[in-house]
Scaffold this motif. Structure first.
Motif, PDB file in Angstrom:
ATOM      1  N   ILE A   1      -2.652  -3.383  -1.183  1.00 52.12           N
ATOM      2  CA  ILE A   1      -2.466  -4.299  -0.063  1.00 52.12           C
ATOM      3  C   ILE A   1      -1.713  -3.581   1.052  1.00 52.12           C
ATOM      4  CG2 ILE A   1      -2.473  -6.376  -1.514  1.00 52.12           C
ATOM      5  CD1 ILE A   1       0.610  -6.443  -1.144  1.00 52.12           C
ATOM      6  N   PRO A   2      -1.859  -4.048   2.293  1.00 49.14           N
ATOM      7  CA  PRO A   2      -1.083  -3.475   3.393  1.00 49.14           C
ATOM      8  C   PRO A   2       0.322  -4.056   3.430  1.00 49.14           C
ATOM      9  CG  PRO A   2      -2.520  -5.177   4.240  1.00 49.14           C
ATOM     10  CD  PRO A   2      -2.841  -5.044   2.774  1.00 49.14           C
ATOM     11  N   THR A   3       1.213  -3.344   4.086  1.00 47.17           N
ATOM     12  CA  THR A   3       2.591  -3.823   4.231  1.00 47.17           C
ATOM     13  C   THR A   3       2.637  -5.217   4.850  1.00 47.17           C
ATOM     14  OG1 THR A   3       3.473  -1.580   4.415  1.00 47.17           O
ATOM     15  CG2 THR A   3       4.800  -3.339   5.371  1.00 47.17           C
ATOM     16  N   SER A   4       1.715  -5.504   5.748  1.00 49.53           N
ATOM     17  CA  SER A   4       1.696  -6.806   6.420  1.00 49.53           C
ATOM     18  C   SER A   4       1.490  -7.964   5.452  1.00 49.53           C
ATOM     19  CB  SER A   4       0.607  -6.828   7.496  1.00 49.53           C
ATOM     20  OG  SER A   4      -0.663  -6.538   6.921  1.00 49.53           O
ATOM     21  N   ASP A   5       0.927  -7.686   4.277  1.00 56.11           N
ATOM     22  CA  ASP A   5       0.719  -8.739   3.274  1.00 56.11           C
ATOM     23  C   ASP A   5       1.952  -8.957   2.398  1.00 56.11           C
ATOM     24  OD1 ASP A   5      -1.800  -9.075   4.222  1.00 56.11           O
ATOM     25  OD2 ASP A   5      -2.848  -8.358   2.418  1.00 56.11           O
ATOM     26  N   TYR A   6       2.981  -8.128   2.592  1.00 55.28           N
ATOM     27  CA  TYR A   6       4.196  -8.258   1.775  1.00 55.28           C
ATOM     28  C   TYR A   6       5.411  -8.204   2.705  1.00 55.28           C
ATOM     29  CZ  TYR A   6       7.377  -7.679  -2.179  1.00 55.28           C
ATOM     30  OH  TYR A   6       8.370  -7.846  -3.104  1.00 55.28           O
ATOM     31  N   PRO A   7       5.612  -9.245   3.504  1.00 56.89           N
ATOM     32  CA  PRO A   7       6.711  -9.241   4.483  1.00 56.89           C
ATOM     33  C   PRO A   7       8.085  -9.264   3.811  1.00 56.89           C
ATOM     34  CG  PRO A   7       5.700 -11.414   4.373  1.00 56.89           C
ATOM     35  CD  PRO A   7       4.847 -10.511   3.533  1.00 56.89           C
ATOM     36  N   THR A   8       9.005  -8.523   4.384  1.00 57.61           N
ATOM     37  CA  THR A   8      10.387  -8.478   3.899  1.00 57.61           C
ATOM     38  C   THR A   8      11.324  -8.588   5.096  1.00 57.61           C
ATOM     39  OG1 THR A   8      10.335  -6.057   4.030  1.00 57.61           O
ATOM     40  CG2 THR A   8       9.851  -7.044   1.881  1.00 57.61           C
ATOM     41  N   PRO A   9      12.574  -9.007   4.888  1.00 52.83           N
ATOM     42  CA  PRO A   9      13.514  -9.118   6.016  1.00 52.83           C
ATOM     43  C   PRO A   9      13.686  -7.811   6.780  1.00 52.83           C
ATOM     44  CG  PRO A   9      14.372 -10.288   4.109  1.00 52.83           C
ATOM     45  CD  PRO A   9      13.158  -9.535   3.636  1.00 52.83           C
ATOM     46  N   ALA A  10      13.708  -6.690   6.061  1.00 58.86           N
ATOM     47  CA  ALA A  10      13.870  -5.379   6.703  1.00 58.86           C
ATOM     48  C   ALA A  10      12.523  -4.659   6.736  1.00 58.86           C
ATOM     49  CB  ALA A  10      14.880  -4.532   5.950  1.00 58.86           C
ATOM     50  N   ARG A  11      12.201  -4.054   7.857  1.00 56.42           N
ATOM     51  CA  ARG A  11      10.979  -3.278   7.975  1.00 56.42           C
ATOM     52  C   ARG A  11      11.104  -1.973   7.195  1.00 56.42           C
ATOM     53  NH1 ARG A  11       9.835  -2.223  14.051  1.00 56.42           N
ATOM     54  NH2 ARG A  11       8.014  -1.155  13.141  1.00 56.42           N
ATOM     55  N   ARG A  12      10.069  -1.625   6.470  1.00 56.93           N
ATOM     56  CA  ARG A  12      10.032  -0.366   5.716  1.00 56.93           C
ATOM     57  C   ARG A  12       9.256   0.686   6.508  1.00 56.93           C
ATOM     58  NH1 ARG A  12      12.714  -4.355   2.983  1.00 56.93           N
ATOM     59  NH2 ARG A  12      13.120  -3.765   0.817  1.00 56.93           N
TER      60      ARG A  12
ATOM     61  N   SER B   1      -0.400  -6.799  -7.050  1.00 52.51           N
ATOM     62  CA  SER B   1      -0.725  -6.350  -5.699  1.00 52.51           C
ATOM     63  C   SER B   1       0.430  -5.501  -5.193  1.00 52.51           C
ATOM     64  CB  SER B   1      -0.955  -7.552  -4.779  1.00 52.51           C
ATOM     65  OG  SER B   1      -2.071  -8.301  -5.200  1.00 52.51           O
ATOM     66  N   ILE B   2       0.142  -4.248  -4.857  1.00 50.00           N
ATOM     67  CA  ILE B   2       1.183  -3.294  -4.475  1.00 50.00           C
ATOM     68  C   ILE B   2       0.830  -2.671  -3.123  1.00 50.00           C
ATOM     69  CG2 ILE B   2       2.503  -1.258  -5.176  1.00 50.00           C
ATOM     70  CD1 ILE B   2       2.791  -3.529  -7.138  1.00 50.00           C
ATOM     71  N   VAL B   3       1.859  -2.484  -2.300  1.00 52.16           N
ATOM     72  CA  VAL B   3       1.673  -1.906  -0.969  1.00 52.16           C
ATOM     73  C   VAL B   3       1.094  -0.491  -1.073  1.00 52.16           C
ATOM     74  CG1 VAL B   3       2.909  -1.045   1.060  1.00 52.16           C
ATOM     75  CG2 VAL B   3       3.451  -3.308   0.131  1.00 52.16           C
ATOM     76  N   ALA B   4       0.062  -0.220  -0.283  1.00 52.53           N
ATOM     77  CA  ALA B   4      -0.626   1.072  -0.368  1.00 52.53           C
ATOM     78  C   ALA B   4      -0.555   1.884   0.920  1.00 52.53           C
ATOM     79  CB  ALA B   4      -2.089   0.848  -0.747  1.00 52.53           C
ATOM     80  N   ASP B   5       0.065   1.340   1.975  1.00 54.25           N
ATOM     81  CA  ASP B   5       0.122   2.078   3.241  1.00 54.25           C
ATOM     82  C   ASP B   5       1.507   2.631   3.552  1.00 54.25           C
ATOM     83  OD1 ASP B   5       1.242  -0.392   3.726  1.00 54.25           O
ATOM     84  OD2 ASP B   5       0.101  -0.796   5.566  1.00 54.25           O
ATOM     85  N   GLN B   6       2.412   2.597   2.585  1.00 50.50           N
ATOM     86  CA  GLN B   6       3.695   3.291   2.691  1.00 50.50           C
ATOM     87  C   GLN B   6       3.603   4.515   1.784  1.00 50.50           C
ATOM     88  OE1 GLN B   6       7.076   0.692   1.894  1.00 50.50           O
ATOM     89  NE2 GLN B   6       6.091  -1.002   2.964  1.00 50.50           N
TER      90      GLN B   6
END
Length: 283
Positions: A236-247, A170-175
């Motif tokens: 997947i959207p960024t919201s499904d892969y939370p990280t400490p720093a916002r991308r 599952s890879i982020v697709a909205d960045q």
């Protein structure tokens, strides 16, 4: 042309070593970026006509908890280098990032677009840009994005590692941004530096990223396709892969000015990817 490079083990620094083997490369033992005075002294004593800062604090998530150290490395140290370079008349080139923007919209970011970093890493890199600019010397700040190579830790190597025992990812697709081969960044810095040492070009901020712009998910698909790996990529959207720093969601960079002034066009990252995969296969 005498060249001094800050950095030894980073992706761009290693490519610079290949392209300019006669340059002098400084690691932490010779110039500790958490002690900016040592960096300024190294510049002052080098006699180099071109100084390239290819070292940085790039641990984006860790910077959220250790911003003071990130500020020393990404802001205070390059500011000290730039001031020392200005005093000697040397050209100073510095690498920055798309993280100085807030990632809004869908249009490519122009070099003079309003900045608005989302986190500590972006804030410290922006502070470094301002310090380099305010030093008053002949400088070039090269903002780039999504750098990859056969060295160090990067998205390409991570995808290859995960694909060894995973058939679905599952890879982020909205960045969206431009993956950029480290070798192309290194070559661009050397071409810019040579032009500026010769009195061509002009100081300022420049953008340089690979083409075409793509999502992380589609970048991964191309990696697997070129590498011959059978992996199903799930968007997947960024919201499904939370990280400490916002991308930033929008990392597109408008690179036309660099081409107009220095004749340096955006590289096709797909060709750079093929070269990196070939090198990794050879290793």
């Amino acid at each position: 042309m005498s060249i001094l490079v800050f950095g030894q083990t980073g992706q761009v620094a290693q490519e610079l070593r290949r392209l300019a083997p006669n340059a002098r490369f400084l690691g932490r033992a010779e110039a500790d970026l958490t002690a900016p005075d040592t960096c300024a002294r190294a510049v002052a004593e080098s006699g180099a006509r071109l100084i390239i800062n290819a070292a940085a604090y790039t641990a984006v998530d860790r910077a959220e908890e250790d911003e003071p150290t990130a500020h020393l490395v990404n802001a205070a140290a390059p500011t000290a280098m730039a001031k020392a370079a200005a005093a000697t008349g040397a050209v100073f080139l510095h690498i920055s990032t798309d993280y100085v923007f807030d990632g809004s919209g869908a249009a490519p970011w122009a070099v003079d677009a309003p900045t608005g970093p989302l986190g500590a890493y972006g804030r410290t890199k922006l502070a470094g840009e301002r310090g380099v600019r305010d030093a008053g010397g002949r400088h070039g700040i090269l903002r780039t994005s999504w750098v990859f190579s056969a060295h160090g830790a990067n998205f390409v190597k991570t995808m290859l590692r995960l694909s060894e025992n995973r058939s679905q990812l599952s890879i982020v697709a909205d960045q969206i941004g431009g993956p950029t081969p480290a070798r192309a960044v290194a070559q661009s810095l050397l071409e810019m530096g040579a032009a500026m040492v010769d009195g061509r070009g002009k100081p300022g901020i420049w953008h340089y990223a690979g083409t075409p712009d793509v999502s992380w998910a589609d970048f991964a698909r191309t990696i697997f396709s070129q590498a011959g790996r059978q992996v199903d990529v799930i968007d997947i959207p960024t919201s499904d892969y939370p990280t400490p720093a916002r991308r930033p969601l929008n990392s597109r960079l408008d690179c036309r000015a660099l081409d107009q002034v220095f004749g340096i066009a955006r590289p096709d990252w797909r060709l750079g990817l093929a070269e990196v995969l070939q090198e990794l296969e050879g290793n």
